[in-house]
Design a protein around this motif. Structure first.
Motif: not given
Length: 125
Positions: A18-27, A61-68, A71-72, A80-82
């Motif tokens: 999955x790829x999560x996105x985080x859209x920022x506004x206001x700053x 986090x250690x458990x995410x290294x290599x999997x997640x 990027x910005x 984004x979080x792939x």
């Protein structure tokens, strides 16, 4: 004020992506370190990944290294979080957060000022 809106969550089978996105506004996003945190049912919120405001430092986090991979895209004001090779234990609500000009100790949750509402990720076995 800064508003953060996560998207991209959903239901996926173990081993999927999955790829999560985080859209920022206001700053202006480029002035902020951005982090991803998650909270599973009955558990404390925990650090997942972060990228410094300059983009030069990342932390996982250690458990995410290599999997997640975090990027910005400062032009799109989006982070984004792939997430690859997902496991059932990755099931949680995922939150993005912003910290003004953070460069180090990016896993410190209390340093983040702005938070999104979260997006649910469910990984089935």
């Amino acid at each position: 004020q800064m508003q953060l809106v996560e998207s991209g969550g959903g239901l996926v089978q173990a081993g999927g992506s999955l790829r999560l996105s985080c859209a920022a506004s206001g700053r202006t996003l480029s002035n902020y370190a951005m982090g991803w945190f998650r909270q599973a049912p009955g558990k404390e919120r925990e650090f997942v990944a972060a990228v410094s405001w300059s983009g030069t430092n990342t932390d996982y986090a250690n458990s995410m290294k290599g999997r997640f991979t975090i990027s910005r895209d400062n032009v799109k004001n989006t982070v984004y979080l792939q997430m690859n090779s997902l496991k059932p234990e990755d099931t949680a609500v995922y939150y993005c957060a912003a910290r003004y000009r953070g460069s180090f100790q990016l896993s410190r949750e209390d340093e983040y000022r702005y938070w999104g509402q979260g997006t649910q990720v469910t990984v089935s076995s």
